[in-house]
Design a protein around this motif. Sequence first.
Motif, PDB file in Angstrom:
ATOM      1  N   LEU A 264       0.855  -1.182   0.000  1.00  0.00           N
ATOM      2  CA  LEU A 264       0.000   0.000   0.000  1.00  0.00           C
ATOM      3  C   LEU A 264       0.894   1.236   0.000  1.00  0.00           C
ATOM      4  N   VAL A 265       0.561   2.197  -0.851  1.00  0.00           N
ATOM      5  CA  VAL A 265       1.358   3.416  -0.984  1.00  0.00           C
ATOM      6  C   VAL A 265       0.431   4.624  -0.971  1.00  0.00           C
ATOM      7  N   SER A 266       0.706   5.582  -0.097  1.00  0.00           N
ATOM      8  CA  SER A 266      -0.045   6.844  -0.111  1.00  0.00           C
ATOM      9  C   SER A 266       0.714   7.852  -0.965  1.00  0.00           C
ATOM     10  N   ASN A 267      -0.018   8.553  -1.836  1.00  0.00           N
ATOM     11  CA  ASN A 267       0.584   9.504  -2.757  1.00  0.00           C
ATOM     12  C   ASN A 267       0.250  10.928  -2.350  1.00  0.00           C
ATOM     13  N   ARG A 268       1.277  11.718  -2.212  1.00  0.00           N
ATOM     14  CA  ARG A 268       1.141  13.076  -1.710  1.00  0.00           C
ATOM     15  C   ARG A 268       0.521  14.007  -2.748  1.00  0.00           C
ATOM     16  N   ASN A 269       0.973  13.901  -3.976  1.00  0.00           N
ATOM     17  CA  ASN A 269       0.471  14.689  -5.119  1.00  0.00           C
ATOM     18  C   ASN A 269       0.719  16.191  -5.002  1.00  0.00           C
ATOM     19  N   TYR A 270       1.288  16.627  -3.898  1.00  0.00           N
ATOM     20  CA  TYR A 270       1.714  18.015  -3.693  1.00  0.00           C
ATOM     21  C   TYR A 270       0.674  19.034  -4.160  1.00  0.00           C
ATOM     22  N   PHE A 271      -0.542  18.867  -3.720  1.00  0.00           N
ATOM     23  CA  PHE A 271      -1.645  19.792  -3.966  1.00  0.00           C
ATOM     24  C   PHE A 271      -2.088  19.853  -5.432  1.00  0.00           C
ATOM     25  N   LYS A 272      -1.463  19.054  -6.292  1.00  0.00           N
ATOM     26  CA  LYS A 272      -1.857  19.067  -7.701  1.00  0.00           C
ATOM     27  C   LYS A 272      -3.072  18.176  -7.943  1.00  0.00           C
ATOM     28  N   ALA A 273      -3.349  17.292  -7.040  1.00  0.00           N
ATOM     29  CA  ALA A 273      -4.487  16.375  -7.130  1.00  0.00           C
ATOM     30  C   ALA A 273      -4.793  15.886  -5.727  1.00  0.00           C
ATOM     31  N   PRO A 274      -5.986  15.367  -5.491  1.00  0.00           N
ATOM     32  CA  PRO A 274      -6.300  14.836  -4.151  1.00  0.00           C
ATOM     33  C   PRO A 274      -5.357  13.710  -3.768  1.00  0.00           C
ATOM     34  N   SER A 275      -5.071  13.640  -2.481  1.00  0.00           N
ATOM     35  CA  SER A 275      -4.242  12.552  -1.986  1.00  0.00           C
ATOM     36  C   SER A 275      -4.939  11.219  -2.246  1.00  0.00           C
ATOM     37  N   GLU A 276      -4.149  10.159  -2.439  1.00  0.00           N
ATOM     38  CA  GLU A 276      -4.723   8.852  -2.749  1.00  0.00           C
ATOM     39  C   GLU A 276      -3.848   7.754  -2.172  1.00  0.00           C
ATOM     40  N   ILE A 277      -4.434   6.580  -2.049  1.00  0.00           N
ATOM     41  CA  ILE A 277      -3.704   5.387  -1.638  1.00  0.00           C
ATOM     42  C   ILE A 277      -3.872   4.348  -2.732  1.00  0.00           C
ATOM     43  N   ARG A 278      -2.774   3.763  -3.181  1.00  0.00           N
ATOM     44  CA  ARG A 278      -2.804   2.722  -4.209  1.00  0.00           C
ATOM     45  C   ARG A 278      -2.344   1.396  -3.625  1.00  0.00           C
ATOM     46  N   VAL A 279      -2.938   0.318  -4.110  1.00  0.00           N
ATOM     47  CA  VAL A 279      -2.636  -1.029  -3.631  1.00  0.00           C
ATOM     48  C   VAL A 279      -2.036  -1.831  -4.775  1.00  0.00           C
ATOM     49  N   TYR A 280      -0.919  -2.498  -4.505  1.00  0.00           N
ATOM     50  CA  TYR A 280      -0.201  -3.285  -5.516  1.00  0.00           C
ATOM     51  C   TYR A 280      -0.070  -4.724  -5.033  1.00  0.00           C
ATOM     52  N   SER A 281      -0.232  -5.660  -5.931  1.00  0.00           N
ATOM     53  CA  SER A 281      -0.086  -7.069  -5.584  1.00  0.00           C
ATOM     54  C   SER A 281       1.390  -7.444  -5.558  1.00  0.00           C
ATOM     55  N   LEU A 282       1.821  -8.101  -4.480  1.00  0.00           N
ATOM     56  CA  LEU A 282       3.207  -8.546  -4.390  1.00  0.00           C
ATOM     57  C   LEU A 282       3.484  -9.724  -5.312  1.00  0.00           C
ATOM     58  N   ASN A 283       2.430 -10.403  -5.734  1.00  0.00           N
ATOM     59  CA  ASN A 283       2.602 -11.562  -6.619  1.00  0.00           C
ATOM     60  C   ASN A 283       2.595 -11.186  -8.096  1.00  0.00           C
ATOM     61  N   SER A 284       2.199  -9.961  -8.405  1.00  0.00           N
ATOM     62  CA  SER A 284       2.167  -9.522  -9.793  1.00  0.00           C
ATOM     63  C   SER A 284       3.566  -9.110 -10.248  1.00  0.00           C
TER      64      SER A 284
END
Length: 364
Positions: free
Chosen positions: A76-96
Motif C-alpha cells: 500500500l502506498v499513499s501519494n502526496r500529489n503536492y496539492f496538484k491532485a487529491p491525496s490517494e492510496i494505491r494497492v499493488y499485488s506482491l505476486n504480480s
Amino acid sequence: MDSFRVKYEISNHGQPSLLPEIAFAPDGQAFAVSVQEQNEVRLYETATGRLLRCWKNPAAGFGEPHGVLLTERHLLVSNRNYFKAPSEIRVYSLNSKDDYALHRLVTPFSELVEAHSMTLSNGRLLVTYCEGEGRTGGVVCYAYDDERGRIGEPLSMVDACFHRLGDPKGVTFFDQGRRALVSFNSLKPNPPLQRLVVRSLRRWYKKMVDSTGNVWRSAWNVLREGQGKQRKPPPILHNGLAVFAIDAAGNLSQEPERVLLRDEFCRLENVHCLDATCAVADTINGQVLLYDIVADPNLERPREIVREALSLPHGVKLSPDGNTLIVSNYGLRAWRQEIIWFGWSKPRTDTVAIYRREARPQPA
C-alpha cells in the motif's frame, strides 16, 4: 543492556530524494522504502540490503509517494500529489510481475490533503492526513480486505482535536490493537523575517525544479505571484503524541485519552510500537527516541536515544522480532531548527540506516 548499533547503510542512488517512510514485511525478511522525488518504492532484503524489486512510474502511477505499508499479499502506498491532485492510496499485488496498481482510493475528505502514514491491525487501516488548511489534518480508519487488496469505506474520522494540537504525522497501533498512538507537530515560532526567507527560497527552488524555462523566468514567476496565492502562515500549535482508543469495529475516540506534549520544541514524525517498545523519530533534533511504553506510559524518559548515522530522520520501524531497527534519513540541512527543504547536504546523506540489537559492553 541491549542497544541498537548500525549494521549497514543504503545510499539513495540517482536524483536526491526524500525517503519518507519504511515498512517491514510481516515476516521481517524484507522492507519497503518510499522514494518521493524519484516516484519509486523499493523493496530490500533485510539481512543484506539487496534490492529485490522497484515499483516506479509510469506504470505505478505514483504522485510523490509518502507512506508505505507491506501486508502478506500487497503493498500500500499513499501519494502526496503536492496539492496538484487529491491525496490517494494505491494497492499493488506482491505476486504480480508488473507495477500497475490493482486498487486506488482517493481521499474522501476534501479538507485532508496529504496522506502521511499508515498502520494496519485486524482489518483496520489507520491513515494520518496533514498539510490541510491551516496545516492541521486528521486520522481516518478504513476497512481493509487483504484477500482482495481493497480499501473500503471510512469507519471513523477524527480531526477537530488536531485543530488545537498540531499536524498529525506518524501513527501506530499498540496495546494489542486497542489503542493508537499519533505523533503531531508544528513549526517553530521563528522570527518573521526568517520564515519569509525560508518560505520564499523554498518556493523559488520548487519553481526552478518544475519550470521548463530559464532561471530568470522562474525567478520572475515567483516574484510575480501575489501574496494572495500563498498559503497562510501556519498557526503556532504544539509538538507531542496523542493516545486514542479504537474498538474492534474501527471506531476511534473523538478526543485523545491522553496528550503527551513536549516541553521543548521538536518535530516528531513517524512513530512505531512493537510490544512494549515505542520508537519515535525526532527529525529536527536528529535522533530516534526509544521508550518502554508499558513502564513509561507518558513517554517521558527514553531508555535509549539513537543518533548514529542519522541526518534528519523521518521513517522509523522495528522488525517483527524486535531485533532490527530501520530509519530513513532525509539528508537535508536545518537552520535554526527549521528544515531547509531545497537542496541536500554534500556529501549526500539521504540514506536508510539499518541497526541491529546488540549487547552493550558493561563498564569494568
